[in-house]
Design a protein around this motif. Sequence first.
Motif, mmCIF file in Angstrom:
data_model
loop_
_atom_site.group_PDB
_atom_site.id
_atom_site.type_symbol
_atom_site.label_atom_id
_atom_site.label_comp_id
_atom_site.label_asym_id
_atom_site.label_seq_id
_atom_site.Cartn_x
_atom_site.Cartn_y
_atom_site.Cartn_z
ATOM 1 N N ARG A 1 33.086 29.713 -30.873
ATOM 2 C CA ARG A 1 31.629 29.664 -30.950
ATOM 3 C C ARG A 1 31.097 30.289 -29.674
ATOM 4 N NH1 ARG A 1 33.174 28.822 -35.137
ATOM 5 N NH2 ARG A 1 32.915 27.053 -36.541
ATOM 6 N N SER A 2 30.478 31.464 -29.798
ATOM 7 C CA SER A 2 30.034 32.175 -28.610
ATOM 8 C C SER A 2 28.615 32.695 -28.787
ATOM 9 C CB SER A 2 30.977 33.345 -28.299
ATOM 10 O OG SER A 2 30.513 34.057 -27.167
ATOM 11 N N SER A 3 27.779 32.396 -27.814
ATOM 12 C CA SER A 3 26.432 32.964 -27.762
ATOM 13 C C SER A 3 26.208 33.675 -26.436
ATOM 14 C CB SER A 3 25.386 31.854 -27.948
ATOM 15 O OG SER A 3 25.517 30.866 -26.939
ATOM 16 N N ALA A 4 27.310 34.075 -25.803
ATOM 17 C CA ALA A 4 27.243 34.748 -24.505
ATOM 18 C C ALA A 4 26.971 36.230 -24.697
ATOM 19 C CB ALA A 4 28.547 34.532 -23.739
ATOM 20 N N SER A 5 25.786 36.670 -24.376
ATOM 21 C CA SER A 5 25.403 38.064 -24.561
ATOM 22 C C SER A 5 26.191 38.977 -23.627
ATOM 23 C CB SER A 5 23.906 38.229 -24.298
ATOM 24 O OG SER A 5 23.145 37.492 -25.235
ATOM 25 N N GLY A 6 26.431 40.209 -24.122
ATOM 26 C CA GLY A 6 27.131 41.182 -23.311
ATOM 27 C C GLY A 6 28.575 40.833 -23.050
ATOM 28 N N SER A 7 29.190 40.105 -23.967
ATOM 29 C CA SER A 7 30.537 39.603 -23.747
ATOM 30 C C SER A 7 31.562 40.292 -24.642
ATOM 31 C CB SER A 7 30.577 38.087 -23.986
ATOM 32 O OG SER A 7 29.706 37.425 -23.089
#
Length: 601
Positions: free
Chosen positions: A438-444
Amino acid sequence: MKHGVKFSLIALALASTGFAAQAEDSVVVEQSGNNNTANYNSLGGNAAEMIQRGNDNTIATGQFTGSGNTAGIGQLGDHNSVSLNETSTTTGSGSDYFLIQFGAEGVDQAQGQQMNIDIDGGNNDVTAYQFAGDGMNADGSAGTGNQLNVQATGEGNVLTSSQSGDTNLIDINSGSLNTNVIGVTQAGDNNTLDMNEVTNIGGSEFEVSQGGNNNLADFSDVARIDGSSMAVFQEGQGNQTNFTSIADVNDSRITADQVGDGNTINFSEVTGVDSSTLEAYQQGNSNTVNFASATNLTDSVVTAEQMGNSNSISGSLSGLNNTTVTSFQGSEEDAEPSTNNQVTFAIRDASNSEFATEQLGKDNTIDVDIISADEVTYNLTQDGEGNRIDYASSWFSSNIDLTVDQTGKTNVTYVYADGRDTTVDMIQTGESNRGVVRSSASGSDLDTVQNGGFNNLDLLIGGDDMTARLVQLGYRNTLTGDDGSLSVSGSGHTLDLVQNGDDNVHTSDVAGNGNTLDTWQLGDENQLTSSQSGDGLIAYGYQIGDSNELSVTQTGENNESYVLQIGTDNSAIVTQAGFGNFADVSQGGIGNSATISQMKP
Protein backbone atom coordinates in the motif's frame (compact mmCIF):
# COMPACT_ATOMS: atom_id res chain seq x y z
CA MET A 1 40.16 -28.79 59.89
CA LYS A 2 38.22 -27.15 57.13
CA HIS A 3 38.51 -23.74 58.79
CA GLY A 4 42.23 -24.32 59.30
CA VAL A 5 42.65 -24.88 55.60
CA LYS A 6 40.79 -21.67 54.83
CA PHE A 7 42.89 -19.75 57.31
CA SER A 8 46.01 -21.00 55.55
CA LEU A 9 44.54 -19.91 52.24
CA ILE A 10 44.13 -16.39 53.57
CA ALA A 11 47.73 -16.24 54.70
CA LEU A 12 48.92 -17.70 51.41
CA ALA A 13 46.85 -15.17 49.41
CA LEU A 14 48.25 -12.29 51.40
CA ALA A 15 51.82 -13.51 51.11
CA SER A 16 51.52 -14.17 47.38
CA THR A 17 50.53 -10.57 46.71
CA GLY A 18 53.54 -9.17 48.49
CA PHE A 19 51.75 -7.82 51.56
CA ALA A 20 54.10 -9.76 53.87
CA ALA A 21 57.14 -7.96 52.48
CA GLN A 22 59.00 -5.52 54.66
CA ALA A 23 58.34 -1.85 53.97
CA GLU A 24 59.17 1.37 55.80
CA ASP A 25 56.81 0.18 58.53
CA SER A 26 55.00 -3.14 58.85
CA VAL A 27 52.10 -4.19 61.07
CA VAL A 28 50.63 -7.70 61.55
CA VAL A 29 47.35 -8.15 63.45
CA GLU A 30 45.64 -11.51 64.12
CA GLN A 31 42.43 -11.87 66.12
CA SER A 32 40.35 -14.95 66.96
CA GLY A 33 36.87 -14.96 68.46
CA ASN A 34 33.72 -12.90 68.07
CA ASN A 35 32.91 -9.20 68.24
CA ASN A 36 36.51 -8.09 67.72
CA THR A 37 37.51 -4.72 66.28
CA ALA A 38 40.75 -3.62 64.60
CA ASN A 39 41.59 -0.11 63.33
CA TYR A 40 44.56 0.95 61.23
CA ASN A 41 46.00 4.25 59.97
CA SER A 42 48.95 4.82 57.66
CA LEU A 43 50.81 7.93 56.57
CA GLY A 44 52.41 6.30 53.53
CA GLY A 45 54.86 3.60 52.50
CA ASN A 46 53.61 1.14 55.14
CA ALA A 47 52.41 -2.46 55.04
CA ALA A 48 49.72 -4.12 57.12
CA GLU A 49 48.39 -7.66 57.49
CA MET A 50 45.14 -8.04 59.42
CA ILE A 51 43.41 -11.39 59.96
CA GLN A 52 40.29 -12.11 61.99
CA ARG A 53 38.74 -15.49 62.67
CA GLY A 54 35.23 -15.59 64.07
CA ASN A 55 31.86 -13.86 63.77
CA ASP A 56 30.65 -10.26 64.02
CA ASN A 57 34.18 -8.88 63.73
CA THR A 58 35.16 -5.49 62.28
CA ILE A 59 38.28 -4.18 60.58
CA ALA A 60 38.36 -0.47 59.81
CA THR A 61 41.14 1.54 58.21
CA GLY A 62 41.38 5.21 58.94
CA GLN A 63 43.55 7.65 57.05
CA PHE A 64 45.80 6.38 54.26
CA THR A 65 47.86 9.35 53.13
CA GLY A 66 50.91 9.50 50.95
CA SER A 67 51.63 6.65 48.57
CA GLY A 68 53.01 3.14 48.48
CA ASN A 69 50.72 1.70 51.15
CA THR A 70 49.91 -2.02 51.15
CA ALA A 71 47.19 -3.67 53.18
CA GLY A 72 46.09 -7.29 53.29
CA ILE A 73 42.89 -7.96 55.19
CA GLY A 74 41.27 -11.36 55.73
CA GLN A 75 38.24 -12.53 57.71
CA LEU A 76 36.97 -16.06 58.33
CA GLY A 77 33.44 -16.36 59.71
CA ASP A 78 30.02 -14.72 59.40
CA HIS A 79 28.53 -11.27 59.91
CA ASN A 80 31.96 -9.68 59.58
CA SER A 81 32.75 -6.22 58.24
CA VAL A 82 35.70 -4.59 56.49
CA SER A 83 35.90 -0.85 55.83
CA LEU A 84 38.70 0.55 53.71
CA ASN A 85 38.95 4.33 54.34
CA GLU A 86 35.62 4.47 56.11
CA THR A 87 36.23 7.70 57.97
CA SER A 88 38.66 9.41 55.61
CA THR A 89 39.91 9.26 52.05
CA THR A 90 43.15 8.35 50.37
CA THR A 91 44.90 11.49 49.18
CA GLY A 92 48.00 9.64 48.05
CA SER A 93 48.48 7.27 45.13
CA GLY A 94 50.09 4.02 44.12
CA SER A 95 48.75 1.85 46.96
CA ASP A 96 47.68 -1.82 46.95
CA TYR A 97 44.88 -3.37 48.98
CA PHE A 98 43.82 -7.00 49.20
CA LEU A 99 40.57 -7.83 51.02
CA ILE A 100 39.12 -11.29 51.48
CA GLN A 101 36.21 -12.74 53.48
CA PHE A 102 35.38 -16.44 53.90
CA GLY A 103 31.89 -17.29 55.13
CA ALA A 104 30.79 -20.58 56.62
CA GLU A 105 29.02 -23.15 54.47
CA GLY A 106 25.57 -24.64 54.82
CA VAL A 107 22.01 -23.47 55.38
CA ASP A 108 21.64 -20.43 57.64
CA GLN A 109 25.29 -19.57 57.13
CA ALA A 110 27.28 -16.95 55.22
CA GLN A 111 24.91 -14.15 56.11
CA GLY A 112 25.71 -10.48 56.14
CA GLN A 113 29.40 -10.17 55.29
CA GLN A 114 30.12 -6.57 54.40
CA MET A 115 32.89 -4.58 52.73
CA ASN A 116 32.93 -0.81 52.36
CA ILE A 117 35.58 0.62 50.03
CA ASP A 118 36.09 4.37 49.69
CA ILE A 119 39.02 5.47 47.55
CA ASP A 120 39.91 8.98 46.47
CA GLY A 121 43.23 9.23 44.70
CA GLY A 122 45.10 7.72 41.80
CA ASN A 123 46.85 4.53 40.73
CA ASN A 124 45.43 2.45 43.57
CA ASP A 125 44.91 -1.29 43.16
CA VAL A 126 42.11 -2.90 45.18
CA THR A 127 41.24 -6.60 45.13
CA ALA A 128 38.19 -7.74 47.09
CA TYR A 129 36.85 -11.28 47.50
CA GLN A 130 33.82 -12.55 49.35
CA PHE A 131 33.35 -16.32 49.53
CA ALA A 132 30.18 -17.58 51.12
CA GLY A 133 27.94 -20.61 51.47
CA ASP A 134 24.51 -20.98 49.97
CA GLY A 135 23.14 -17.78 51.50
CA MET A 136 19.92 -19.45 52.61
CA ASN A 137 18.14 -19.18 55.91
CA ALA A 138 17.22 -22.27 57.87
CA ASP A 139 13.61 -22.06 56.60
CA GLY A 140 14.83 -22.12 52.99
CA SER A 141 14.26 -18.43 52.29
CA ALA A 142 16.94 -16.22 50.77
CA GLY A 143 19.30 -14.68 53.29
CA THR A 144 20.78 -11.22 53.35
CA GLY A 145 23.93 -12.35 51.56
CA ASN A 146 27.20 -10.45 51.35
CA GLN A 147 27.53 -6.79 50.45
CA LEU A 148 30.34 -4.88 48.80
CA ASN A 149 29.89 -1.09 48.69
CA VAL A 150 32.28 0.99 46.60
CA GLN A 151 32.83 4.74 46.56
CA ALA A 152 35.69 5.53 44.18
CA THR A 153 37.00 8.65 42.48
CA GLY A 154 40.29 9.61 40.95
CA GLU A 155 42.35 8.31 38.09
CA GLY A 156 44.21 5.12 37.27
CA ASN A 157 42.56 2.97 39.92
CA VAL A 158 41.98 -0.77 39.47
CA LEU A 159 39.21 -2.54 41.38
CA THR A 160 38.78 -6.30 41.09
CA SER A 161 35.93 -7.82 43.08
CA SER A 162 34.50 -11.30 43.27
CA GLN A 163 31.62 -12.88 45.17
CA SER A 164 30.51 -16.50 45.37
CA GLY A 165 27.24 -17.66 46.85
CA ASP A 166 23.67 -16.44 46.63
CA THR A 167 21.78 -13.18 47.29
CA ASN A 168 24.94 -11.09 47.29
CA LEU A 169 25.16 -7.38 46.42
CA ILE A 170 27.87 -5.22 44.89
CA ASP A 171 27.00 -1.52 44.92
CA ILE A 172 29.17 1.00 43.05
CA ASN A 173 28.33 4.63 43.65
CA SER A 174 31.02 6.98 42.47
CA GLY A 175 31.53 10.44 41.17
CA SER A 176 34.25 11.18 38.65
CA LEU A 177 36.13 8.17 37.27
CA ASN A 178 38.94 8.52 34.76
CA THR A 179 41.20 5.80 33.35
CA ASN A 180 39.89 3.36 35.92
CA VAL A 181 39.41 -0.39 35.51
CA ILE A 182 36.63 -2.12 37.45
CA GLY A 183 36.07 -5.88 37.20
CA VAL A 184 33.20 -7.66 38.95
CA THR A 185 32.53 -11.39 39.17
CA GLN A 186 29.55 -13.00 40.91
CA ALA A 187 28.95 -16.75 41.00
CA GLY A 188 25.63 -17.97 42.36
CA ASP A 189 21.94 -17.13 42.24
CA ASN A 190 19.92 -14.01 43.03
CA ASN A 191 23.01 -11.77 43.06
CA THR A 192 22.92 -8.06 42.24
CA LEU A 193 25.35 -5.57 40.81
CA ASP A 194 24.09 -2.02 41.25
CA MET A 195 26.03 0.84 39.69
CA ASN A 196 24.23 4.16 40.00
CA GLU A 197 24.78 7.90 40.04
CA VAL A 198 28.18 7.66 38.38
CA THR A 199 29.27 10.70 36.36
CA ASN A 200 32.28 11.88 34.40
CA ILE A 201 33.65 8.53 33.30
CA GLY A 202 36.64 8.92 30.99
CA GLY A 203 38.87 6.25 29.49
CA SER A 204 37.61 3.62 31.92
CA GLU A 205 36.67 -0.06 31.66
CA PHE A 206 33.88 -1.87 33.46
CA GLU A 207 33.58 -5.64 33.15
CA VAL A 208 30.88 -7.65 34.90
CA SER A 209 30.50 -11.43 34.90
CA GLN A 210 27.62 -13.21 36.62
CA GLY A 211 27.17 -16.97 36.59
CA GLY A 212 23.97 -18.46 37.96
CA ASN A 213 20.24 -17.80 37.86
CA ASN A 214 18.04 -14.77 38.54
CA ASN A 215 20.97 -12.38 38.78
CA LEU A 216 20.71 -8.64 38.11
CA ALA A 217 23.22 -6.17 36.68
CA ASP A 218 21.74 -2.70 36.99
CA PHE A 219 23.35 0.49 35.68
CA SER A 220 21.28 3.63 36.29
CA ASP A 221 21.78 7.39 36.24
CA VAL A 222 25.17 7.15 34.57
CA ALA A 223 26.22 10.29 32.70
CA ARG A 224 29.06 11.77 30.69
CA ILE A 225 30.80 8.60 29.53
CA ASP A 226 33.74 9.33 27.24
CA GLY A 227 36.14 6.84 25.65
CA SER A 228 35.02 4.06 27.99
CA SER A 229 33.61 0.54 27.83
CA MET A 230 30.95 -1.20 29.91
CA ALA A 231 30.50 -4.94 29.38
CA VAL A 232 28.22 -7.43 31.14
CA PHE A 233 28.26 -11.21 30.71
CA GLN A 234 25.61 -13.41 32.34
CA GLU A 235 25.22 -17.16 32.08
CA GLY A 236 22.17 -18.91 33.51
CA GLN A 237 18.40 -18.56 33.58
CA GLY A 238 16.20 -15.58 34.39
CA ASN A 239 19.03 -13.03 34.47
CA GLN A 240 18.59 -9.34 33.73
CA THR A 241 20.83 -6.48 32.63
CA ASN A 242 19.53 -2.92 32.76
CA PHE A 243 21.10 0.24 31.35
CA THR A 244 18.68 2.93 32.53
CA SER A 245 18.97 6.71 32.28
CA ILE A 246 22.33 6.64 30.52
CA ALA A 247 23.22 10.09 29.15
CA ASP A 248 25.97 11.76 27.12
CA VAL A 249 27.86 8.75 25.80
CA ASN A 250 30.80 9.59 23.51
CA ASP A 251 33.24 7.26 21.76
CA SER A 252 32.25 4.40 24.07
CA ARG A 253 30.95 0.84 23.92
CA ILE A 254 28.19 -0.64 26.09
CA THR A 255 27.70 -4.40 25.72
CA ALA A 256 25.47 -7.04 27.33
CA ASP A 257 25.94 -10.75 26.59
CA GLN A 258 23.68 -13.47 28.02
CA VAL A 259 23.67 -17.26 27.68
CA GLY A 260 20.62 -19.19 28.89
CA ASP A 261 16.81 -18.98 28.83
CA GLY A 262 14.37 -16.36 30.04
CA ASN A 263 16.96 -13.56 30.21
CA THR A 264 16.38 -9.83 29.64
CA ILE A 265 18.51 -6.93 28.41
CA ASN A 266 17.08 -3.41 28.71
CA PHE A 267 18.48 -0.20 27.27
CA SER A 268 16.02 2.36 28.64
CA GLU A 269 16.15 6.14 28.40
CA VAL A 270 19.56 6.17 26.77
CA THR A 271 20.16 9.61 25.29
CA GLY A 272 22.90 11.72 23.76
CA VAL A 273 24.92 8.89 22.18
CA ASP A 274 27.71 10.01 19.85
CA SER A 275 30.21 7.80 17.98
CA SER A 276 29.39 4.90 20.27
CA THR A 277 28.09 1.32 20.19
CA LEU A 278 25.21 -0.29 22.08
CA GLU A 279 25.26 -4.11 21.81
CA ALA A 280 23.08 -6.96 23.05
CA TYR A 281 23.79 -10.66 22.49
CA GLN A 282 21.67 -13.57 23.71
CA GLN A 283 21.89 -17.32 23.25
CA GLY A 284 18.95 -19.42 24.39
CA ASN A 285 15.16 -19.35 24.37
CA SER A 286 12.46 -16.92 25.53
CA ASN A 287 14.93 -14.06 25.86
CA THR A 288 14.18 -10.34 25.47
CA VAL A 289 16.13 -7.31 24.27
CA ASN A 290 14.47 -3.92 24.56
CA PHE A 291 15.79 -0.53 23.46
CA ALA A 292 13.18 1.70 25.06
CA SER A 293 13.23 5.47 24.57
CA ALA A 294 16.70 5.68 23.07
CA THR A 295 17.09 9.23 21.76
CA ASN A 296 19.60 11.48 20.00
CA LEU A 297 22.01 8.94 18.54
CA THR A 298 24.67 10.30 16.17
CA ASP A 299 27.34 8.37 14.24
CA SER A 300 26.58 5.33 16.38
CA VAL A 301 25.74 1.62 16.09
CA VAL A 302 22.93 -0.28 17.82
CA THR A 303 23.14 -4.07 17.54
CA ALA A 304 21.02 -6.96 18.86
CA GLU A 305 21.62 -10.64 18.13
CA GLN A 306 19.67 -13.63 19.42
CA MET A 307 20.22 -17.34 18.84
CA GLY A 308 17.33 -19.61 19.82
CA ASN A 309 13.53 -19.75 19.88
CA SER A 310 10.68 -17.52 21.08
CA ASN A 311 13.01 -14.54 21.48
CA SER A 312 12.07 -10.88 21.17
CA ILE A 313 13.89 -7.71 20.10
CA SER A 314 12.05 -4.40 20.36
CA GLY A 315 12.86 -0.74 20.48
CA SER A 316 11.67 2.83 20.29
CA LEU A 317 14.41 5.03 18.81
CA SER A 318 14.27 8.70 17.90
CA GLY A 319 16.59 11.47 16.82
CA LEU A 320 18.95 9.25 14.82
CA ASN A 321 21.60 10.79 12.58
CA ASN A 322 24.08 8.70 10.58
CA THR A 323 23.34 5.76 12.86
CA THR A 324 23.07 2.04 12.07
CA VAL A 325 20.56 -0.26 13.82
CA THR A 326 20.89 -4.01 13.16
CA SER A 327 19.19 -7.09 14.57
CA PHE A 328 19.60 -10.80 13.88
CA GLN A 329 17.67 -13.86 15.03
CA GLY A 330 18.59 -17.43 14.14
CA SER A 331 19.99 -20.66 15.54
CA GLU A 332 23.39 -22.13 16.24
CA GLU A 333 25.18 -24.03 13.51
CA ASP A 334 23.80 -27.58 13.04
CA ALA A 335 20.82 -26.76 15.29
CA GLU A 336 17.16 -26.95 14.31
CA PRO A 337 15.81 -23.79 12.61
CA SER A 338 14.75 -21.16 15.11
CA THR A 339 11.02 -20.48 15.54
CA ASN A 340 8.59 -17.89 16.91
CA ASN A 341 11.04 -15.00 17.14
CA GLN A 342 9.91 -11.39 16.91
CA VAL A 343 11.45 -8.01 16.03
CA THR A 344 9.46 -4.81 16.65
CA PHE A 345 10.88 -1.32 16.15
CA ALA A 346 9.50 2.20 15.94
CA ILE A 347 12.03 4.73 14.59
CA ARG A 348 11.21 8.45 14.58
CA ASP A 349 13.00 11.56 13.37
CA ALA A 350 15.86 9.70 11.73
CA SER A 351 18.14 10.96 8.97
CA ASN A 352 21.02 9.45 6.98
CA SER A 353 20.66 6.21 8.91
CA GLU A 354 20.39 2.47 8.25
CA PHE A 355 18.20 -0.23 9.73
CA ALA A 356 18.58 -3.94 9.02
CA THR A 357 16.88 -7.06 10.39
CA GLU A 358 17.53 -10.69 9.46
CA GLN A 359 15.62 -13.74 10.69
CA LEU A 360 16.48 -17.35 9.90
CA GLY A 361 13.92 -20.03 10.70
CA LYS A 362 10.15 -20.29 10.66
CA ASP A 363 7.07 -18.60 12.11
CA ASN A 364 9.05 -15.43 12.82
CA THR A 365 7.68 -11.86 12.72
CA ILE A 366 9.09 -8.42 11.87
CA ASP A 367 7.19 -5.18 12.54
CA VAL A 368 9.02 -1.93 11.71
CA ASP A 369 7.59 1.60 11.58
CA ILE A 370 9.68 4.47 10.18
CA ILE A 371 8.09 7.81 11.12
CA SER A 372 9.07 11.36 10.12
CA ALA A 373 12.37 10.27 8.62
CA ASP A 374 14.57 11.32 5.71
CA GLU A 375 17.35 9.44 3.90
CA VAL A 376 16.81 6.16 5.74
CA THR A 377 17.64 2.71 4.36
CA TYR A 378 16.17 -0.40 5.90
CA ASN A 379 16.60 -4.01 4.83
CA LEU A 380 14.40 -6.84 6.08
CA THR A 381 15.39 -10.44 5.40
CA GLN A 382 13.61 -13.69 6.32
CA ASP A 383 14.63 -17.20 5.31
CA GLY A 384 12.27 -20.03 6.23
CA GLU A 385 8.58 -20.90 6.31
CA GLY A 386 5.54 -19.16 7.72
CA ASN A 387 7.36 -15.89 8.38
CA ARG A 388 5.65 -12.49 8.43
CA ILE A 389 6.79 -8.94 7.90
CA ASP A 390 3.87 -7.26 9.58
CA TYR A 391 4.45 -4.37 8.98
CA ALA A 392 7.22 -2.58 7.10
CA SER A 393 5.95 0.97 7.02
CA SER A 394 7.14 4.53 6.54
CA TRP A 395 4.92 7.45 7.49
CA PHE A 396 5.41 11.18 6.85
CA SER A 397 8.85 10.40 5.46
CA SER A 398 10.91 11.05 2.35
CA ASN A 399 13.81 9.41 0.53
CA ILE A 400 13.21 6.07 2.19
CA ASP A 401 14.82 2.97 0.68
CA LEU A 402 13.19 -0.32 1.76
CA THR A 403 14.36 -3.78 0.70
CA VAL A 404 12.41 -6.92 1.63
CA ASP A 405 13.81 -10.38 0.87
CA GLN A 406 11.81 -13.48 1.85
CA THR A 407 12.82 -17.01 0.95
CA GLY A 408 10.66 -20.04 1.71
CA LYS A 409 7.00 -20.97 1.77
CA THR A 410 3.79 -19.38 3.11
CA ASN A 411 5.55 -16.12 3.95
CA VAL A 412 3.68 -12.80 4.10
CA THR A 413 4.88 -9.21 3.69
CA TYR A 414 2.86 -6.04 4.35
CA VAL A 415 4.40 -2.79 3.10
CA TYR A 416 2.85 0.61 3.84
CA ALA A 417 4.46 3.82 2.56
CA ASP A 418 3.52 7.46 2.23
CA GLY A 419 5.49 10.69 1.89
CA ARG A 420 7.71 11.25 -1.14
CA ASP A 421 10.51 9.63 -3.09
CA THR A 422 10.37 6.21 -1.51
CA THR A 423 11.99 3.15 -3.06
CA VAL A 424 10.58 -0.30 -2.29
CA ASP A 425 12.29 -3.49 -3.49
CA MET A 426 10.45 -6.66 -2.49
CA ILE A 427 11.60 -10.18 -3.44
CA GLN A 428 9.74 -13.34 -2.46
CA THR A 429 11.13 -16.70 -3.50
CA GLY A 430 9.21 -19.91 -2.91
CA GLU A 431 5.61 -21.05 -2.92
CA SER A 432 2.34 -19.75 -1.48
CA ASN A 433 3.83 -16.41 -0.50
CA ARG A 434 1.82 -13.20 -0.33
CA GLY A 435 2.97 -9.63 -0.79
CA VAL A 436 0.73 -6.71 0.14
CA VAL A 437 1.83 -3.21 -0.86
CA ARG A 438 0.00 0.00 0.00
CA SER A 439 1.83 3.08 -1.23
CA SER A 440 0.80 6.70 -1.58
CA ALA A 441 4.36 8.04 -1.74
CA SER A 442 4.56 10.34 -4.75
CA GLY A 443 7.60 10.23 -6.98
CA SER A 444 8.54 6.79 -5.73
CA ASP A 445 9.77 3.53 -7.23
CA LEU A 446 8.32 0.10 -6.52
CA ASP A 447 9.98 -3.13 -7.64
CA THR A 448 8.49 -6.48 -6.68
CA VAL A 449 9.54 -9.96 -7.74
CA GLN A 450 7.80 -13.21 -6.83
CA ASN A 451 9.50 -16.37 -8.01
CA GLY A 452 7.68 -19.66 -7.46
CA GLY A 453 4.15 -20.94 -7.52
CA PHE A 454 0.78 -20.03 -6.01
CA ASN A 455 2.08 -16.61 -4.99
CA ASN A 456 -0.12 -13.54 -4.68
CA LEU A 457 0.72 -9.84 -5.04
CA ASP A 458 -1.86 -7.44 -3.63
CA LEU A 459 -1.16 -3.88 -4.74
CA LEU A 460 -2.83 -0.53 -4.06
CA ILE A 461 -1.07 2.59 -5.36
CA GLY A 462 -1.96 6.23 -4.77
CA GLY A 463 -0.14 9.55 -5.01
CA ASP A 464 1.43 10.77 -8.24
CA ASP A 465 4.33 10.04 -10.57
CA MET A 466 5.16 6.59 -9.28
CA THR A 467 6.99 3.90 -11.23
CA ALA A 468 6.09 0.30 -10.44
CA ARG A 469 7.68 -2.84 -11.88
CA LEU A 470 5.85 -6.00 -10.87
CA VAL A 471 7.25 -9.39 -11.87
CA GLN A 472 5.86 -12.86 -11.16
CA LEU A 473 7.81 -15.90 -12.33
CA GLY A 474 6.41 -19.41 -11.96
CA TYR A 475 3.00 -20.94 -12.06
CA ARG A 476 -0.50 -20.12 -10.88
CA ASN A 477 0.50 -16.75 -9.47
CA THR A 478 -2.04 -13.97 -9.07
CA LEU A 479 -1.72 -10.21 -9.21
CA THR A 480 -4.74 -8.69 -7.45
CA GLY A 481 -5.81 -6.07 -4.91
CA ASP A 482 -8.17 -5.50 -2.01
CA ASP A 483 -11.33 -6.10 -4.02
CA GLY A 484 -9.81 -8.72 -6.30
CA SER A 485 -8.00 -6.28 -8.60
CA LEU A 486 -4.77 -4.35 -8.66
CA SER A 487 -5.85 -0.83 -7.72
CA VAL A 488 -4.11 2.35 -8.89
CA SER A 489 -5.21 5.95 -8.30
CA GLY A 490 -3.50 9.25 -8.90
CA SER A 491 -1.74 10.66 -11.94
CA GLY A 492 1.44 10.17 -13.91
CA HIS A 493 2.09 6.58 -12.87
CA THR A 494 3.99 4.05 -14.98
CA LEU A 495 3.28 0.37 -14.31
CA ASP A 496 5.18 -2.51 -15.87
CA LEU A 497 3.66 -5.92 -15.12
CA VAL A 498 5.26 -9.22 -16.11
CA GLN A 499 3.93 -12.72 -15.45
CA ASN A 500 5.94 -15.63 -16.80
CA GLY A 501 4.60 -19.12 -16.17
CA ASP A 502 1.40 -21.12 -16.31
CA ASP A 503 -2.15 -20.35 -15.18
CA ASN A 504 -1.36 -16.84 -14.01
CA VAL A 505 -4.05 -14.22 -13.33
CA HIS A 506 -3.77 -10.44 -13.46
CA THR A 507 -6.60 -8.03 -12.67
CA SER A 508 -6.07 -4.28 -12.43
CA ASP A 509 -8.10 -1.13 -11.88
CA VAL A 510 -6.35 2.13 -12.79
CA ALA A 511 -7.92 5.53 -12.11
CA GLY A 512 -6.42 8.96 -12.67
CA ASN A 513 -4.76 11.01 -15.37
CA GLY A 514 -1.72 10.27 -17.47
CA ASN A 515 -1.14 6.73 -16.17
CA THR A 516 0.52 4.04 -18.28
CA LEU A 517 -0.05 0.32 -17.83
CA ASP A 518 2.33 -2.08 -19.63
CA THR A 519 1.59 -5.79 -19.09
CA TRP A 520 3.26 -9.01 -20.23
CA GLN A 521 1.99 -12.53 -19.65
CA LEU A 522 4.02 -15.46 -20.98
CA GLY A 523 2.70 -18.97 -20.36
CA ASP A 524 -0.48 -21.05 -20.59
CA GLU A 525 -4.06 -20.21 -19.66
CA ASN A 526 -3.27 -16.68 -18.48
CA GLN A 527 -5.94 -14.04 -17.90
CA LEU A 528 -5.59 -10.28 -17.87
CA THR A 529 -8.36 -7.81 -17.02
CA SER A 530 -7.65 -4.08 -16.96
CA SER A 531 -9.93 -1.13 -16.25
CA GLN A 532 -8.85 2.50 -16.59
CA SER A 533 -10.65 5.79 -16.03
CA GLY A 534 -9.29 9.29 -16.47
CA ASP A 535 -7.58 11.39 -19.15
CA GLY A 536 -4.58 10.62 -21.29
CA LEU A 537 -4.28 6.97 -20.26
CA ILE A 538 -2.26 4.39 -22.19
CA ALA A 539 -2.55 0.61 -21.75
CA TYR A 540 -0.37 -2.07 -23.37
CA GLY A 541 -1.30 -5.73 -23.11
CA TYR A 542 0.89 -8.60 -24.35
CA GLN A 543 0.17 -12.30 -23.97
CA ILE A 544 2.30 -15.10 -25.42
CA GLY A 545 1.05 -18.59 -24.70
CA ASP A 546 -2.10 -20.73 -24.94
CA SER A 547 -5.73 -20.09 -23.98
CA ASN A 548 -5.07 -16.52 -22.84
CA GLU A 549 -7.76 -13.88 -22.37
CA LEU A 550 -7.32 -10.12 -22.33
CA SER A 551 -9.94 -7.51 -21.47
CA VAL A 552 -9.16 -3.77 -21.41
CA THR A 553 -11.70 -1.09 -20.50
CA GLN A 554 -10.80 2.59 -20.76
CA THR A 555 -13.05 5.54 -19.99
CA GLY A 556 -11.89 9.11 -20.50
CA GLU A 557 -10.08 11.18 -23.11
CA ASN A 558 -6.98 10.65 -25.25
CA ASN A 559 -6.73 6.97 -24.34
CA GLU A 560 -4.65 4.46 -26.32
CA SER A 561 -4.57 0.68 -26.06
CA TYR A 562 -2.26 -1.80 -27.82
CA VAL A 563 -2.93 -5.52 -27.56
CA LEU A 564 -0.72 -8.31 -28.91
CA GLN A 565 -1.59 -11.98 -28.43
CA ILE A 566 0.49 -14.82 -29.87
CA GLY A 567 -0.71 -18.36 -29.19
CA THR A 568 -3.85 -20.49 -29.38
CA ASP A 569 -7.45 -19.82 -28.36
CA ASN A 570 -6.71 -16.25 -27.25
CA SER A 571 -9.48 -13.69 -26.88
CA ALA A 572 -9.19 -9.89 -26.62
CA ILE A 573 -12.00 -7.49 -25.71
CA VAL A 574 -11.22 -3.76 -25.71
CA THR A 575 -13.83 -1.16 -24.78
CA GLN A 576 -13.04 2.56 -24.98
CA ALA A 577 -15.31 5.52 -24.29
CA GLY A 578 -14.49 9.21 -24.60
CA PHE A 579 -12.51 11.29 -27.08
CA GLY A 580 -9.46 10.48 -29.18
CA ASN A 581 -9.21 6.79 -28.28
CA PHE A 582 -7.01 4.48 -30.32
CA ALA A 583 -6.81 0.67 -30.17
CA ASP A 584 -4.32 -1.52 -32.07
CA VAL A 585 -4.89 -5.28 -31.69
CA SER A 586 -2.67 -7.99 -33.22
CA GLN A 587 -3.46 -11.70 -32.82
CA GLY A 588 -1.46 -14.62 -34.16
CA GLY A 589 -2.31 -18.30 -33.88
CA ILE A 590 -5.51 -20.36 -34.12
CA GLY A 591 -8.94 -19.63 -32.72
CA ASN A 592 -8.25 -16.07 -31.56
CA SER A 593 -11.05 -13.52 -31.38
CA ALA A 594 -11.08 -9.75 -30.78
CA THR A 595 -13.97 -7.50 -29.81
CA ILE A 596 -13.31 -3.76 -29.85
CA SER A 597 -15.87 -1.12 -28.96
CA GLN A 598 -15.01 2.57 -29.20
CA MET A 599 -17.56 5.20 -28.26
CA LYS A 600 -16.47 8.59 -29.44
CA PRO A 601 -19.06 11.38 -29.45
